[in-house]
Design an enzyme around this catalytic site. Structure first.
Site, short mmCIF file in Angstrom:
data_model
loop_
_atom_site.label_atom_id
_atom_site.label_comp_id
_atom_site.label_asym_id
_atom_site.label_seq_id
_atom_site.Cartn_x
_atom_site.Cartn_y
_atom_site.Cartn_z
N ASN A 62 0.85 -1.18 0.00
CA ASN A 62 0.00 0.00 0.00
C ASN A 62 0.89 1.25 0.00
OD1 ASN A 62 -2.40 1.65 0.13
ND2 ASN A 62 -3.42 -0.07 1.12
N ARG A 63 0.41 2.36 0.55
CA ARG A 63 1.05 3.65 0.28
C ARG A 63 1.66 4.29 1.53
NH1 ARG A 63 -3.39 2.81 -2.98
NH2 ARG A 63 -3.01 3.22 -5.19
N HIS A 88 3.67 0.11 -2.53
CA HIS A 88 4.09 -1.30 -2.49
C HIS A 88 5.61 -1.46 -2.37
CE1 HIS A 88 0.03 -2.40 -2.96
NE2 HIS A 88 -0.06 -2.34 -4.27
N HIS A 158 -0.89 -9.79 -3.72
CA HIS A 158 -1.68 -8.95 -4.63
C HIS A 158 -2.40 -9.83 -5.66
CE1 HIS A 158 -2.90 -5.36 -6.80
NE2 HIS A 158 -2.28 -4.61 -5.90
N ALA A 159 -2.95 -10.94 -5.18
CA ALA A 159 -3.68 -11.86 -6.06
C ALA A 159 -4.99 -11.22 -6.51
CB ALA A 159 -3.96 -13.17 -5.33
N TYR A 160 -5.29 -11.36 -7.80
CA TYR A 160 -6.57 -10.92 -8.36
C TYR A 160 -7.46 -12.15 -8.53
CZ TYR A 160 -4.56 -6.39 -9.85
OH TYR A 160 -3.97 -5.15 -9.91
N ASP A 224 -11.00 1.01 -3.90
CA ASP A 224 -9.57 0.88 -3.64
C ASP A 224 -9.35 1.42 -2.24
OD1 ASP A 224 -6.89 0.34 -3.87
OD2 ASP A 224 -6.43 2.02 -5.20
N GLU A 286 -6.55 -7.76 -0.08
CA GLU A 286 -5.17 -7.71 0.39
C GLU A 286 -5.13 -7.49 1.90
OE1 GLU A 286 -2.95 -4.84 -2.18
OE2 GLU A 286 -4.86 -4.80 -3.27
#
Length: 323
Positions: A62-63, A88, A158-160, A224, A286
């Site tokens: 994340n940020r 990330h 970070h699996a979609y 998000d 996540e």
């Protein structure tokens, strides 16, 4: 770059790339047919894609605002790879390097790597390990790390996911969280707020229900956002149901929050076998520490000290629904 293939007696199959410790496929039998529920691209495309498809991200997922750390009078400028923000762990971190194989069995794999002191501007040598295990119909992701100097650590997958191959806005989602983090124009937390409207996912709803009815969603083109759990023992913390009702997924985690991302900027990411993914074709859950927390004590303390061990276990349980 090498791809490993795991399987277990329950029929679960997992494919893992050593590059980025990336998950490239997760297959389960659904009504007699093997179904893959993960988004991926061809191995050759991973170094260039920017969607973090299936990779482990960190050292701080994340940020972090202003790409800057401060602690005990010390200051570190870290990699600003999203405007003025560090996302990330920086542009070259866990997601785009080859990890070393530490252990391999039919139903599990352990990979490890080191983030060097000063890499992407972060302090401390950080030794990171991920273990993927198949247990019945569960994918277990166990992350750990140790450091030789104080450093913020927040690791996640970070699996979609896409449980039926359609638009993920047709999936149903439940997140057991009373609070979330609305964000500013840099996608950084404004503070902790109670869930409301489209962000109230406690009782389950279609992902696309009330779509774009909140200014926070309009700004991000979807979800998000980080949702905060009151009690990590009240698992499952999140549940996802395929739009066609054929497959359910539960997330069980020891982390304090989950970042829900609906693939709002997926368009153009390369697709395995050719072509490209589109927006809203994958959804990320996540599990993690809170974004921007290294410099904001009110959001938690993600700093890892020498002699301590960072540990994180998240379990994604796939439950086919018999037709």
């Amino acid at each position: 770059m090498k791809e490993f293939h795991l399987r277990n007696a329950a029929g679960l199959r997992l494919s893992v790339l050593d590059f980025g410790a990336t998950l490239t496929a997760l297959e389960i039998p659904v009504n007699g047919t093997s179904r893959n529920v993960l988004l991926a691209c061809d191995p050759v495309d991973y170094p260039e894609q920017r969607a973090y498809l299936g990779s482990i991200v960190g050292r701080f997922a994340n940020r972090i605002g202003n790409a800057r750390l401060e602690r005990d009078g010390q200051e570190w400028q870290i990699d600003a790879n999203e405007g003025t923000t560090c996302l990330h762990g920086g542009s070259h971190s866990l997601h785009n390097r080859e990890w070393q194989l530490a252990e391999l069995a039919e139903d599990r794999i352990r990979l490890q790597t080191r983030l060097a002191d000063g890499e992407q501007g972060f302090p401390g040598n950080l030794d990171v390990t991920v273990e993927y295990r198949l247990e019945q119909t569960d994918l277990v992701i166990a992350l750990s790390a140790i450091t030789d100097a104080p450093t913020p650590v927040n690791l996640t997958s970070h699996a979609y996911f896409n449980l039926d191959g359609g638009d993920v806005r047709d999936h149903r989602i439940t997140i057991n969280a009373d609070r979330y983090l609305p964000t500013d124009e840099h996608s950084l937390p404004l503070g902790i707020a109670p869930v409301e409207g489209v962000f109230d996912l406690r009782h389950g709803k279609r992902v696309g229900e009330q779509w774009m009815t909140h200014s926070q969603q309009e700004k991000c083109l979807g979800f998000d956002h980080c949702f905060l759990f009151d009690d990590a023992s009240s698992a499952p913390q999140a549940t996802l149901m395929a739009g066609d009702g054929s497959l359910r997924m539960e997330m069980h985690t020891d982390q304090p929050s989950v970042q829900l991302y609906t693939g709002n900027w997926l368009a153009g990411a390369p697709k395995r076998g050719g072509g490209h993914w589109g927006n809203y074709q994958g959804i990320c859950l996540e599990a993690q520490q809170l974004p921007d927390s290294p410099n904001r004590p009110e959001l938690g303390d993600p700093w890892l000290m020498p002699g301590e061990r960072y540990q994180h276990v998240t379990r994604y349980r796939l439950i086919p629904v018999v037709a």
